[in-house]
Write an enzyme that holds these catalytic residues in place. Structure first.
Site, PDB file in Angstrom:
ATOM      1  N   SER A 111       0.808  -1.216   0.000  1.00 21.06           N
ATOM      2  CA  SER A 111       0.000   0.000   0.000  1.00 21.06           C
ATOM      3  C   SER A 111       0.841   1.266   0.000  1.00 21.06           C
ATOM      4  CB  SER A 111      -0.918   0.014   1.222  1.00 21.06           C
ATOM      5  OG  SER A 111      -0.150   0.095   2.414  1.00 21.06           O
ATOM      6  N   GLY A 112       2.108   1.161   0.411  1.00 23.88           N
ATOM      7  CA  GLY A 112       2.934   2.344   0.565  1.00 23.88           C
ATOM      8  C   GLY A 112       2.766   3.022   1.904  1.00 23.88           C
ATOM      9  N   LEU A 113       2.026   2.408   2.814  1.00 26.04           N
ATOM     10  CA  LEU A 113       1.822   2.960   4.154  1.00 26.04           C
ATOM     11  C   LEU A 113       2.679   2.246   5.194  1.00 26.04           C
ATOM     12  CD1 LEU A 113      -2.078   3.367   4.138  1.00 26.04           C
ATOM     13  CD2 LEU A 113      -0.341   5.030   3.451  1.00 26.04           C
ATOM     14  N   GLY A 114       3.646   1.449   4.732  1.00 23.90           N
ATOM     15  CA  GLY A 114       4.518   0.732   5.654  1.00 23.90           C
ATOM     16  C   GLY A 114       3.853  -0.454   6.302  1.00 23.90           C
ATOM     17  N   SER A 115       2.916  -1.095   5.596  1.00 23.08           N
ATOM     18  CA  SER A 115       2.066  -2.108   6.224  1.00 23.08           C
ATOM     19  C   SER A 115       2.842  -3.319   6.725  1.00 23.08           C
ATOM     20  CB  SER A 115       0.956  -2.542   5.263  1.00 23.08           C
ATOM     21  OG  SER A 115       1.476  -2.955   4.023  1.00 23.08           O
ATOM     22  N   SER A 116       3.814  -3.817   5.955  1.00 24.00           N
ATOM     23  CA  SER A 116       4.553  -5.013   6.382  1.00 24.00           C
ATOM     24  C   SER A 116       5.389  -4.738   7.620  1.00 24.00           C
ATOM     25  CB  SER A 116       5.437  -5.524   5.244  1.00 24.00           C
ATOM     26  OG  SER A 116       4.646  -5.961   4.163  1.00 24.00           O
ATOM     27  N   GLU A 148      13.036  -8.442   9.760  1.00 24.31           N
ATOM     28  CA  GLU A 148      12.683  -8.291   8.344  1.00 24.31           C
ATOM     29  C   GLU A 148      13.896  -8.344   7.430  1.00 24.31           C
ATOM     30  OE1 GLU A 148       9.273  -5.697   7.043  1.00 24.31           O
ATOM     31  OE2 GLU A 148       9.879  -4.677   8.894  1.00 24.31           O
ATOM     32  N   ASP A 160       9.833   2.823   8.582  1.00 21.85           N
ATOM     33  CA  ASP A 160       8.515   2.299   8.931  1.00 21.85           C
ATOM     34  C   ASP A 160       8.475   1.721  10.341  1.00 21.85           C
ATOM     35  OD1 ASP A 160       7.962   2.983   6.334  1.00 21.85           O
ATOM     36  OD2 ASP A 160       7.966   0.929   5.575  1.00 21.85           O
TER      37      ASP A 160
END
Length: 342
Positions: A111-116, A148, A160
């Site tokens: 999404s580009g919102l840093g979800s992972s 990660e 993030d």
């Protein structure tokens, strides 16, 4: 016993990409970001069947192991299993207790919102509370980053994890040897209100893998590609300028730096924009958008638009005809939290 945790997603406002090695190791990176009231959620409880169980609730995926037999997985379960194995190794002496770890997110991957990375922070926060590890924000963010990047070999930067752990508007500094400094901004309430009235968050309908875009960026820096490196230097400057504009309440300065940062970001790697994104930007500009920014690595996911509040309805109507989805949001100062419901 059950522990729930959540960590906020973030909007990348300026400097994104300068938090990625090797650039930040060579030159230092500056990032300006802010968290919003959309979250990654994690839950830990005692496994009812005595197994070590993992569930990604929004994708209906599940796997279970006998205690001591847990092995790393690929795909959507990788984050959950990776977090559990690292906590087991570093804090439990390799012991694999029977638990059930479940997770879901308010935003899709890519999404580009840093979800992972936000999900990893939520998982580490939940496990740290469940096992009473007493980890602080810096420790949680650093551990999430290591899981990660090192354990799971997922390409990406550092902003993030720290955004999710700390929450709020933050100017972040990234230096060599994993040294990170998070500088919270004391925002005036009217500035926050004006930003919320002026920013439109729009999902393009395309979830993309940030890894290929970031890999291209890494190759450009490692290979000494001068235009890409110059663009990243400019992104650092824009992050500093945005911090100053926000603290002064200079919304015109905010608009200038948001757009300038997007123009510089597009020079970092060819895949950051594409005809679909360019077309949406043209429609938005023709309908009141004063600045555009893709949140995250680029290539898809969420786009941000800044407009005068009186143009918001016109802009939203135009975007509604482009095949994507708008997301309403508010900013939040709260970082990752865990709690034990009674």
């Amino acid at each position: 016993m059950i522990v729930r945790a959540r960590a906020p997603l973030r909007l990348g406002l300026a400097g994104g990409g300068t938090d990625v090695s090797p650039y930040c190791d060579l030159h230092g990176g500056f990032v300006m970001n802010a968290t919003i009231d959309k979250y990654a959620h994690a839950m830990v409880d005692d496994a009812p069947d005595g197994t070590v169980a993992f569930e990604v609730l929004d994708h209906d995926e599940r796997i279970a192991f006998a205690p001591g037999a847990c092995e790393q997985q690929d795909g959507k379960l990788a984050l959950l299993v990776g977090a559990y194995l690292r906590i087991s190794r570093d804090f439990l002496g390799g012991r694999q207790p029977a638990i059930r770890l479940r997770a879901h997110s308010d935003a899709p991957p890519g999404s580009g919102l840093g979800s992972s990375s936000t999900m990893m922070v939520a998982l580490v926060t939940a496990l740290a509370d469940y096992f009473s590890l007493g980890l602080g924000e810096y420790e949680i963010a650093h551990l999430a980053y290591e899981i990660e990047r090192n354990d799971l070999a997922l390409t990406g930067g550092k902003q993030d994890q720290y955004a999710a752990a700390f929450g709020g508007f933050n100017f972040m500094e990234f230096h060599r040897e994993d040294r990170v400094i998070v500088n919270p901004l004391r925002m005036k309430p009217w500035v926050l209100a004006e930003l919320e009235a002026s920013l439109v968050l729009y999902f393009t309908g395309v979830s993309r893998s940030s890894a290929s875009i970031i890999d291209e960026q890494i190759r450009n820096v490692a290979g000494g590609e001068s235009d890409s490196i110059a663009a990243m230097h400019r992104l650092k400057e824009e992050a500093t300028a945005m911090k100053e504009a926000l603290l002064r309440g200079d919304l015109r300065g905010f608009v200038r730096t948001l757009q300038a940062g997007w123009e510089a970001k597009k020079r970092m790697a060819a895949s950051i924009t594409n005809p679909h994104i360019d077309a949406i930007e043209r429609v938005a500009t023709a309908n009141g958008a004063l600045a555009t920014k893709v949140s995250g690595a680029g290539g898809g996911g969420f786009m941000m638009f800044f407009c005068a509040p009186h143009d918001r309805v016109r802009l939203c109507r135009a975007l509604d005809g482009q095949g994507g989805t708008r997301m309403d949001f508010h900013f939040t100062n709260e970082g990752a939290i865990a709690w034990r419901p009674t």
